[in-house]
Motif scaffolding. Structure first.
Motif, PDB file in Angstrom:
ATOM      1  N   LYS A  32       0.933  -1.146   0.241  1.00  0.00           N
ATOM      2  CA  LYS A  32       0.172  -0.005  -0.011  1.00  0.00           C
ATOM      3  C   LYS A  32       0.851   1.328   0.052  1.00  0.00           C
ATOM      4  O   LYS A  32       0.741   2.398  -0.669  1.00  0.00           O
ATOM      5  CB  LYS A  32      -0.883  -0.019   1.263  1.00  0.00           C
ATOM      6  CG  LYS A  32      -2.187   0.097   1.141  1.00  0.00           C
ATOM      7  CD  LYS A  32      -3.172   0.248   2.291  1.00  0.00           C
ATOM      8  CE  LYS A  32      -2.993  -1.210   3.160  1.00  0.00           C
ATOM      9  NZ  LYS A  32      -4.230  -1.102   4.143  1.00  0.00           N
ATOM     10  N   ARG A  33       2.036   1.336   0.795  1.00  0.00           N
ATOM     11  CA  ARG A  33       2.797   2.372   1.067  1.00  0.00           C
ATOM     12  C   ARG A  33       3.370   2.718  -0.167  1.00  0.00           C
ATOM     13  O   ARG A  33       3.606   3.734  -0.892  1.00  0.00           O
ATOM     14  CB  ARG A  33       3.726   2.180   2.088  1.00  0.00           C
ATOM     15  CG  ARG A  33       4.468   3.456   2.471  1.00  0.00           C
ATOM     16  CD  ARG A  33       5.375   3.381   3.725  1.00  0.00           C
ATOM     17  NE  ARG A  33       6.422   2.232   3.498  1.00  0.00           N
ATOM     18  CZ  ARG A  33       6.543   1.122   4.159  1.00  0.00           C
ATOM     19  NH1 ARG A  33       5.677   0.931   5.113  1.00  0.00           N
ATOM     20  NH2 ARG A  33       7.277   0.355   3.846  1.00  0.00           N
ATOM     21  N   TYR A  34       3.905   1.632  -1.039  1.00  0.00           N
ATOM     22  CA  TYR A  34       4.624   1.518  -2.273  1.00  0.00           C
ATOM     23  C   TYR A  34       3.712   2.392  -3.506  1.00  0.00           C
ATOM     24  O   TYR A  34       4.380   3.130  -4.009  1.00  0.00           O
ATOM     25  CB  TYR A  34       5.186   0.094  -2.610  1.00  0.00           C
ATOM     26  CG  TYR A  34       5.879   0.232  -3.706  1.00  0.00           C
ATOM     27  CD1 TYR A  34       7.184   0.338  -4.074  1.00  0.00           C
ATOM     28  CD2 TYR A  34       4.998  -0.124  -5.109  1.00  0.00           C
ATOM     29  CE1 TYR A  34       7.954   0.347  -5.215  1.00  0.00           C
ATOM     30  CE2 TYR A  34       5.922  -0.266  -6.383  1.00  0.00           C
ATOM     31  CZ  TYR A  34       7.164   0.031  -6.227  1.00  0.00           C
ATOM     32  OH  TYR A  34       7.639   0.216  -7.739  1.00  0.00           O
ATOM     33  N   LEU A  35       2.495   1.489  -3.347  1.00  0.00           N
ATOM     34  CA  LEU A  35       1.566   2.240  -4.238  1.00  0.00           C
ATOM     35  C   LEU A  35       1.295   3.650  -4.160  1.00  0.00           C
ATOM     36  O   LEU A  35       1.226   4.309  -5.191  1.00  0.00           O
ATOM     37  CB  LEU A  35       0.339   1.224  -4.283  1.00  0.00           C
ATOM     38  CG  LEU A  35       0.522  -0.199  -4.695  1.00  0.00           C
ATOM     39  CD1 LEU A  35      -0.668  -0.910  -4.555  1.00  0.00           C
ATOM     40  CD2 LEU A  35       1.008  -0.133  -6.189  1.00  0.00           C
ATOM     41  N   ARG A  36       1.129   4.248  -3.023  1.00  0.00           N
ATOM     42  CA  ARG A  36       0.637   5.541  -2.822  1.00  0.00           C
ATOM     43  C   ARG A  36       1.637   6.386  -2.885  1.00  0.00           C
ATOM     44  O   ARG A  36       1.578   7.418  -3.707  1.00  0.00           O
ATOM     45  CB  ARG A  36       0.382   5.487  -1.138  1.00  0.00           C
ATOM     46  CG  ARG A  36      -0.735   4.968  -0.751  1.00  0.00           C
ATOM     47  CD  ARG A  36      -1.525   5.629   0.595  1.00  0.00           C
ATOM     48  NE  ARG A  36      -2.713   5.043   1.002  1.00  0.00           N
ATOM     49  CZ  ARG A  36      -2.901   4.108   2.018  1.00  0.00           C
ATOM     50  NH1 ARG A  36      -2.013   3.586   2.718  1.00  0.00           N
ATOM     51  NH2 ARG A  36      -4.216   3.557   2.112  1.00  0.00           N
ATOM     52  N   ILE A  85      -7.604   1.155  -8.007  1.00  0.00           N
ATOM     53  CA  ILE A  85      -6.945  -0.047  -8.507  1.00  0.00           C
ATOM     54  C   ILE A  85      -7.534  -0.850  -9.333  1.00  0.00           C
ATOM     55  O   ILE A  85      -8.815  -1.325  -9.220  1.00  0.00           O
ATOM     56  CB  ILE A  85      -6.341  -0.866  -7.286  1.00  0.00           C
ATOM     57  CG1 ILE A  85      -5.649  -0.107  -6.276  1.00  0.00           C
ATOM     58  CG2 ILE A  85      -5.660  -2.220  -7.461  1.00  0.00           C
ATOM     59  CD1 ILE A  85      -5.351  -0.875  -5.008  1.00  0.00           C
ATOM     60  N   GLU A  86      -7.213  -1.030 -10.589  1.00  0.00           N
ATOM     61  CA  GLU A  86      -7.876  -1.918 -11.598  1.00  0.00           C
ATOM     62  C   GLU A  86      -6.998  -2.946 -12.288  1.00  0.00           C
ATOM     63  O   GLU A  86      -5.873  -2.552 -12.420  1.00  0.00           O
ATOM     64  CB  GLU A  86      -9.112  -1.134 -12.344  1.00  0.00           C
ATOM     65  CG  GLU A  86      -8.245  -0.068 -13.069  1.00  0.00           C
ATOM     66  CD  GLU A  86      -9.288   0.557 -14.061  1.00  0.00           C
ATOM     67  OE1 GLU A  86     -10.060   0.183 -14.594  1.00  0.00           O
ATOM     68  OE2 GLU A  86      -9.000   1.879 -13.973  1.00  0.00           O
ATOM     69  N   LEU A 103      -2.545  -9.693  -3.384  1.00  0.00           N
ATOM     70  CA  LEU A 103      -2.739  -8.477  -2.513  1.00  0.00           C
ATOM     71  C   LEU A 103      -3.287  -7.322  -3.235  1.00  0.00           C
ATOM     72  O   LEU A 103      -4.278  -6.641  -2.877  1.00  0.00           O
ATOM     73  CB  LEU A 103      -1.516  -7.963  -1.871  1.00  0.00           C
ATOM     74  CG  LEU A 103      -0.933  -8.810  -0.679  1.00  0.00           C
ATOM     75  CD1 LEU A 103       0.404  -8.222  -0.357  1.00  0.00           C
ATOM     76  CD2 LEU A 103      -1.894  -8.583   0.599  1.00  0.00           C
ATOM     77  N   MET A 104      -3.136  -7.366  -4.525  1.00  0.00           N
ATOM     78  CA  MET A 104      -3.945  -6.291  -5.472  1.00  0.00           C
ATOM     79  C   MET A 104      -5.325  -6.418  -5.324  1.00  0.00           C
ATOM     80  O   MET A 104      -5.809  -5.331  -5.512  1.00  0.00           O
ATOM     81  CB  MET A 104      -3.320  -6.275  -6.697  1.00  0.00           C
ATOM     82  CG  MET A 104      -1.760  -5.673  -7.009  1.00  0.00           C
ATOM     83  SD  MET A 104      -1.370  -4.104  -6.220  1.00  0.00           S
ATOM     84  CE  MET A 104      -2.352  -3.133  -7.531  1.00  0.00           C
ATOM     85  N   VAL A 105      -5.612  -7.607  -5.680  1.00  0.00           N
ATOM     86  CA  VAL A 105      -7.178  -7.990  -5.518  1.00  0.00           C
ATOM     87  C   VAL A 105      -7.725  -7.449  -4.211  1.00  0.00           C
ATOM     88  O   VAL A 105      -8.898  -6.928  -4.260  1.00  0.00           O
ATOM     89  CB  VAL A 105      -7.502  -9.289  -5.913  1.00  0.00           C
ATOM     90  CG1 VAL A 105      -8.810  -9.669  -5.520  1.00  0.00           C
ATOM     91  CG2 VAL A 105      -6.957  -9.863  -7.149  1.00  0.00           C
ATOM     92  N   LYS A 106      -7.288  -7.844  -3.130  1.00  0.00           N
ATOM     93  CA  LYS A 106      -7.342  -7.428  -1.843  1.00  0.00           C
ATOM     94  C   LYS A 106      -7.622  -6.013  -1.376  1.00  0.00           C
ATOM     95  O   LYS A 106      -8.571  -5.401  -1.008  1.00  0.00           O
ATOM     96  CB  LYS A 106      -6.718  -8.150  -0.813  1.00  0.00           C
ATOM     97  CG  LYS A 106      -7.164  -8.326   0.617  1.00  0.00           C
ATOM     98  CD  LYS A 106      -6.076  -8.982   1.605  1.00  0.00           C
ATOM     99  CE  LYS A 106      -6.493  -9.064   2.843  1.00  0.00           C
ATOM    100  NZ  LYS A 106      -5.538  -9.563   3.805  1.00  0.00           N
ATOM    101  N   LEU A 107      -6.477  -5.376  -2.000  1.00  0.00           N
ATOM    102  CA  LEU A 107      -6.560  -3.953  -1.975  1.00  0.00           C
ATOM    103  C   LEU A 107      -7.648  -3.286  -2.833  1.00  0.00           C
ATOM    104  O   LEU A 107      -7.866  -2.215  -2.277  1.00  0.00           O
ATOM    105  CB  LEU A 107      -5.279  -3.204  -2.360  1.00  0.00           C
ATOM    106  CG  LEU A 107      -3.876  -3.645  -1.384  1.00  0.00           C
ATOM    107  CD1 LEU A 107      -2.485  -3.280  -2.034  1.00  0.00           C
ATOM    108  CD2 LEU A 107      -4.145  -3.172   0.092  1.00  0.00           C
ATOM    109  N   SER A 108      -7.749  -3.716  -4.052  1.00  0.00           N
ATOM    110  CA  SER A 108      -8.642  -2.921  -4.760  1.00  0.00           C
ATOM    111  C   SER A 108     -10.013  -2.893  -3.734  1.00  0.00           C
ATOM    112  O   SER A 108     -10.925  -2.051  -4.367  1.00  0.00           O
ATOM    113  CB  SER A 108      -8.911  -3.597  -6.054  1.00  0.00           C
ATOM    114  OG  SER A 108      -9.323  -5.095  -5.853  1.00  0.00           O
ATOM    115  N   ASP A 109     -10.341  -3.692  -3.254  1.00  0.00           N
ATOM    116  CA  ASP A 109     -11.608  -3.820  -2.336  1.00  0.00           C
ATOM    117  C   ASP A 109     -11.621  -3.011  -1.069  1.00  0.00           C
ATOM    118  O   ASP A 109     -12.636  -2.298  -0.647  1.00  0.00           O
ATOM    119  CB  ASP A 109     -11.990  -5.216  -1.807  1.00  0.00           C
ATOM    120  CG  ASP A 109     -12.589  -6.043  -3.039  1.00  0.00           C
ATOM    121  OD1 ASP A 109     -12.898  -5.476  -4.093  1.00  0.00           O
ATOM    122  OD2 ASP A 109     -12.519  -7.288  -2.934  1.00  0.00           O
TER     123      ASP A 109
END
Length: 81
Positions: free
Chosen positions: A19-23, A65-66, A52-58
């Motif tokens: 999450k931190r990396y993406l932000r 995130i898509e 994790l990306m699937v989880k984070l998108s929710d």
């Protein structure tokens, strides 16, 4: 200094690290990437990143995130929400 004492192998820390990396990366606008290209940066396998990306998108409200494309490996699009 040994890292093993501070490194938490729990999914929680991997999730927050991603999450931190993406932000950080999406701060200036949208970001497109494949898991295998950021795997080393975040210290995870492309498979872990995908899950994790699937989880984070929710669960993440401040990022969009898509899944963007599926050719050879999933490309993700992340942008500030």
């Amino acid at each position: 200094m040994s890292m093993s004492t501070t490194a938490q192998p729990s999914t929680e820390s991997k999730e927050s690290r991603l999450k931190r990396y993406l932000r950080d990366r999406a701060e200036d606008g949208e970001l497109y990437f494949k898991g295998k290209f950021i795997a080393e940066d975040v210290g995870m396998s492309p498979k872990e990143i995908g899950a994790l990306m699937v989880k984070l998108s929710d669960s993440v409200s401040d990022l969009e995130i898509e899944k963007w494309s599926y050719t050879s490996a999933t490309t993700w699009r992340v942008a500030p929400a």
